[in-house]
Design an enzyme around this catalytic site. Sequence first.
Site, mmCIF file in Angstrom:
data_model
loop_
_atom_site.group_PDB
_atom_site.id
_atom_site.type_symbol
_atom_site.label_atom_id
_atom_site.label_comp_id
_atom_site.label_asym_id
_atom_site.label_seq_id
_atom_site.Cartn_x
_atom_site.Cartn_y
_atom_site.Cartn_z
ATOM 1 N N ARG A 83 -24.423 94.793 68.738
ATOM 2 C CA ARG A 83 -23.518 95.618 67.937
ATOM 3 C C ARG A 83 -23.329 96.972 68.604
ATOM 4 O O ARG A 83 -24.286 97.660 68.947
ATOM 5 C CB ARG A 83 -24.088 95.818 66.523
ATOM 6 N N ARG A 92 -16.584 93.543 65.919
ATOM 7 C CA ARG A 92 -18.041 93.651 66.072
ATOM 8 C C ARG A 92 -18.680 92.298 66.281
ATOM 9 O O ARG A 92 -18.209 91.301 65.762
ATOM 10 C CB ARG A 92 -18.659 94.357 64.876
ATOM 11 N N ASP A 95 -22.125 92.444 61.724
ATOM 12 C CA ASP A 95 -22.201 93.493 60.717
ATOM 13 C C ASP A 95 -23.067 92.958 59.587
ATOM 14 O O ASP A 95 -22.792 91.885 59.049
ATOM 15 C CB ASP A 95 -20.801 93.825 60.211
ATOM 16 N N ASP A 97 -24.502 94.242 55.974
ATOM 17 C CA ASP A 97 -24.425 95.280 54.947
ATOM 18 C C ASP A 97 -25.328 94.926 53.779
ATOM 19 O O ASP A 97 -25.214 93.821 53.215
ATOM 20 C CB ASP A 97 -22.992 95.432 54.428
#
Length: 162
Positions: A83, A92, A95, A97
């Site tokens: 990343r 990317r 990711d 989250d």
Amino acid sequence: MTQVFVALGANLEDPKAQLDNALMALSSLAENQNLKVSPYYHSTPMGEVVQPDYINAVASFETKLTPLALLDALQHIENTQGRVRKERWGPRTLDLDLLLYGDAIIDEPRLKVPHYGMKERSFVLVPLAAIAPDLVLPCKTPLQSLISEKFLAELQLLGNDH
């Protein structure tokens, strides 16, 4: 232990493999190796940056890590998988989250939980509902009440073969 939900997304360098590898890494964070994963979905990118479509999923597991320690672990997994943070909403390799950390509401400089944009993102809500259909968010909003037909139409199910 705390039940957590993590959104996964990738659109570079074999996105499906990126998610598969991330799930292996997440399983090492899960207490009792109890990792639950949604199907994978194709989604179109957010923002104005021209880039390939994403593959998204949501994972859930129990952890003893504190919220910031979990954030550090997620960012380590992202970095390990290449990343690079160049531009907001840009392409990317991976990711991750942190969407929810139990029923906690966290507002710190490095971490906002529930994730600030999750209620507006089909690529988060639909996979989240696939593994936690009866979930009620910390704000007391039932997850199902946030999922519209439009959200369902925005995603293409990739399958359960992960």
